[in-house]
Design a protein around this motif. Structure first.
Motif, PDB file in Angstrom:
ATOM      1  N   THR A 133      35.498  23.462  35.035  1.00 16.61           N
ATOM      2  CA  THR A 133      35.346  23.900  36.422  1.00 16.61           C
ATOM      3  C   THR A 133      33.917  23.769  36.927  1.00 16.61           C
ATOM      4  O   THR A 133      33.683  23.415  38.083  1.00 16.61           O
TER       5      THR A 133
ATOM      6  N   ASN B 195      40.266  37.528  34.739  1.00 19.80           N
ATOM      7  CA  ASN B 195      39.407  36.365  35.001  1.00 19.80           C
ATOM      8  C   ASN B 195      37.982  36.594  34.501  1.00 19.80           C
ATOM      9  O   ASN B 195      37.015  36.356  35.216  1.00 19.80           O
TER      10      ASN B 195
ATOM     11  N   ARG C 152      33.560  26.107  51.832  1.00 21.67           N
ATOM     12  CA  ARG C 152      33.029  26.936  50.747  1.00 21.67           C
ATOM     13  C   ARG C 152      32.065  26.181  49.840  1.00 21.67           C
ATOM     14  O   ARG C 152      31.475  26.763  48.930  1.00 21.67           O
TER      15      ARG C 152
ATOM     16  N   PHE D  52      30.080  25.000  44.711  1.00 23.79           N
ATOM     17  CA  PHE D  52      30.460  26.005  45.707  1.00 23.79           C
ATOM     18  C   PHE D  52      29.243  26.819  46.138  1.00 23.79           C
ATOM     19  O   PHE D  52      28.295  26.993  45.383  1.00 23.79           O
TER      20      PHE D  52
ATOM     21  N   SER E 115      33.901  29.346  38.856  1.00 28.50           N
ATOM     22  CA  SER E 115      33.855  28.760  40.198  1.00 28.50           C
ATOM     23  C   SER E 115      32.894  27.572  40.149  1.00 28.50           C
ATOM     24  O   SER E 115      31.824  27.666  39.549  1.00 28.50           O
TER      25      SER E 115
ATOM     26  N   GLU F  45      27.615  37.682  42.263  1.00 29.17           N
ATOM     27  CA  GLU F  45      27.924  36.251  42.332  1.00 29.17           C
ATOM     28  C   GLU F  45      28.009  35.648  40.929  1.00 29.17           C
ATOM     29  O   GLU F  45      28.814  34.750  40.681  1.00 29.17           O
TER      30      GLU F  45
ATOM     31  N   ILE G  33      40.066  26.183  48.810  1.00 30.30           N
ATOM     32  CA  ILE G  33      39.418  27.039  47.812  1.00 30.30           C
ATOM     33  C   ILE G  33      39.977  26.675  46.455  1.00 30.30           C
ATOM     34  O   ILE G  33      41.086  26.137  46.351  1.00 30.30           O
ATOM     35  N   TYR G  34      39.195  26.957  45.395  1.00 32.25           N
ATOM     36  CA  TYR G  34      39.614  26.593  44.048  1.00 32.25           C
ATOM     37  C   TYR G  34      40.016  27.841  43.276  1.00 32.25           C
ATOM     38  O   TYR G  34      39.281  28.826  43.258  1.00 32.25           O
TER      39      TYR G  34
ATOM     40  N   ASP H  26      40.560  29.157  39.715  1.00 32.51           N
ATOM     41  CA  ASP H  26      40.321  28.795  38.322  1.00 32.51           C
ATOM     42  C   ASP H  26      41.503  29.158  37.429  1.00 32.51           C
ATOM     43  O   ASP H  26      41.823  28.445  36.489  1.00 32.51           O
TER      44      ASP H  26
ATOM     45  N   THR I 131      29.002  30.810  43.396  1.00 30.37           N
ATOM     46  CA  THR I 131      29.388  30.328  42.073  1.00 30.37           C
ATOM     47  C   THR I 131      28.644  31.108  41.001  1.00 30.37           C
ATOM     48  O   THR I 131      27.522  31.557  41.228  1.00 30.37           O
TER      49      THR I 131
END
Lengths: 161, 161, 161, 161
Positions: free
Chosen positions: A11, A155, C110, A111, A107, B36, C15-16, C18, A114
Motif C-alpha cells: 500500500t 486495522n 485525497r 495520499f 494508507s 496521522e 478513497i483507498y 486497505d 498517510t
C-alpha cells in the motif's frame, strides 16, 4: 552507518491510474520521504518486488532472504505490504547478525493523509538503534518478529503477548 | 509503555497569521502527527513553553529539567526549536534513569513539505528502543547528547566526533 | 448568489480501503475543498450518485436532468468522473435557463498531488460568471458542452474545433 | 487564448527560512499550482515585485499599470498580497480593453492547508470567461474592482454594495 532500503511493494507505494481506473504499486516513495525528512544518511534503495503483499509467494520470501544473506550491508529497512509483513519477518528472522526493520503503511504515501512518512521515520531510527534481529515499525511501535500480529478488524498491529 | 510528550515551541509548531503578517508558535502539531501516523501508543502531551529556542533562557531549561526530575514518567519526547536543542540536551543529560529524545524541525509541520512528521516518527521509535539518556532525533539520525552540533551553514545536525 | 453542488462520484472522490485493497468512491470532498479554499459563498451539497462515470447509465443521466429541471436553484456545480463527463454535459444541455458547470479530477482529491482543488476553484468561478448553459471546468479551461472531448492518450480535455 | 501571470509577492508566496527565523516572499508558486492543476493552457509567468502588499508603493502600482498598458497580452492573472489588493485593482481599472484578475491567499501556498490553489483556479477560470475589466478572485467569489473590500476582522473579502 550505511542503510540499505529494499522495496517490495504494498500500500505504501500505491498509485492511481485514471486512464485505466486501476490502482497499482508505483515507484517507491522511500527516496521522496527521506528527502522531505532531510535525512542526512548514507543509503541506497533497491527494488526487489512490486507486489501487494498478499501476492508475495514463499519463493519471493526465500529470494529476499537469500539476497540479504549474500549481501554485504548490515542494516536494512524493508518496505512491505501490511497483510503479510508478519510472515516475511518470520522468514527473515533466520538470518543472523543483521538488523532488518520492516515497515509499510495502511494508507498510500501519495495520499494527503498517510502513516507512511511517520512509519519510515520510525524504521530509520530503529535500524540505527536496535540490536541485530528482525523488527516491524508500524502503529507507532517497534515490534520484534514473532511477537506481533495484524489486527485486521482494528486495522493496526499489536503485540501477541 | 507510556510516552510523555513535552512541547517547548520552535519551528515545528510555527504558524502564519495573515491578519498581522506575523509568524508565531502555534498549537502543538504532535497530536496531529501521531493521529496521522496511526500511532497506537499510550501517551499524553504537555505544553511547557511556546518559544523560539533562541528565546529559551537558562531558567527555562532548569524549569524543564526540574519538571522531568519530579515527574513520574520514564520516557519523554521533547519538541524543541533547533537553534538551542543541543544546549537543552546537555542540561537534561544530568537526569539519571530516564529516556529523553528531543526532536524538532527545520520546516514547520504545517508546511506541505516538512521534516516534522519524519522526525517525530524517529523520536517515537527511539524513545522506545534506546537506553536511558538524552538523544536528538533529527537529520535522519539519532544523536547522543554531548556528541552533536547544529551545522548552521549546511542546515543540518552532525556528530562532533 | 446560491450555488448547489451535486456529486455523482468519479476519481475526485476516490478513497483507498486497505482492509480490502479496494479503491472506491468515498465521501464527497467538495465541502472540504470549499472550506480549505475559504469560500465565503451560499451553497449546499447533494449526493446524487457514487459511481465511476463509466458505470453511469442513460437512466442515471435522465434522473440527474429531471432533478435539475424540477429543482429551484439556478446555478449548479456537478462533480463527475472524467470518462463520461462529456456525455452527461450533452444530456444536460437540453435544460434551458440554468447555469451548470461539470468538474472532476484526473487524480483523487485525497492525494497530495491532485488537480481536484484547482478544478473545483475553476468551477466555482465559472458558475458565477458565465451565461446560462452547460460547461466543463477541467484541464485549466472552461469548455462549452458539445465542443469538448477527453483525449485519453494525452489524459486531458480539448476543444473539438 | 494566452494568459500572462504577473507576480507581485504577498502571503501566497511566503516561505520560512529556518536559518534566520525569517518568513519572506519566496519564489512564485504559480507554476507549481498550474502544473498540479494539470492546466493545459498557453501562459507565461513574469515576476514584477516580491513584496508584502503593505510595502507596495504608489510608484509600484504605476509601474505595474504602465507595464500592462504597454504589453501585448490581453489577459492577466496577477498574484498579490491581500492587504492592498483592492487599491491596486482600482489603479488598474483605468486600463481599457484588457482582462485583469487579481488573486492571492490568506494562507501561504506552501502550507498543507491553504486557499492558494483554489484561488488561482478561480482566477484562471475568470480570466477566460469575464468581460474586459479588473476583478478579484478570492473568498470563493469574483468581485469587480471598486465594489469590494477586505474585512480584516472576518479575514475575508466582501462586496461593498
Amino acid at each position: 552507518m550505511f542503510i540499505r532500503f529494499l522495496t517490495t511493494g504494498g500500500t505504501i507505494d500505491k498509485i492511481y491510474f485514471d486512464q485505466t481506473s486501476q490502482f497499482e504499486v508505483g515507484e517507491s516513495q522511500v527516496n521522496h520521504i527521506l528527502t522531505e525528512g532531510l535525512a542526512n544518511i548514507d543509503y541506497d534503495v533497491l527494488s526487489m518486488f512490486r507486489k501487494d503483499s498478499l501476492d508475495l509467494t514463499d519463493e519471493d520470501r526465500q529470494k529476499l532472504k537469500e539476497f540479504i544473506e549474500n549481501d554485504d550491508a548490515e542494516r536494512y529497512v524493508i518496505s512491505h505490504g501490511t497483510d503479510t509483513m508478519v510472515e516475511t519477518a518470520e522468514v527473515l528472522a533466520a538470518i543472523p547478525g543483521k538488523t532488518m526493520v520492516l515497515t509499510g503503511a495502511l494508507s498510500p504515501a501519495r495520499f494527503k493523509t498517510t502513516d507512511a512518512v511517520f512509519n519510515v521515520g520510525m524504521a530509520v531510527a530503529a535500524v540505527q538503534t536496535v540490536n541485530p534481529g528482525v523488527y516491524l515499525a508500524i502503529s507507532g511501535q517497534i515490534f520484534e518478529a514473532g511477537n506481533v500480529r495484524k489486527n485486521r478488524d482494528a486495522n493496526r498491529f499489536e503485540r501477541i503477548s
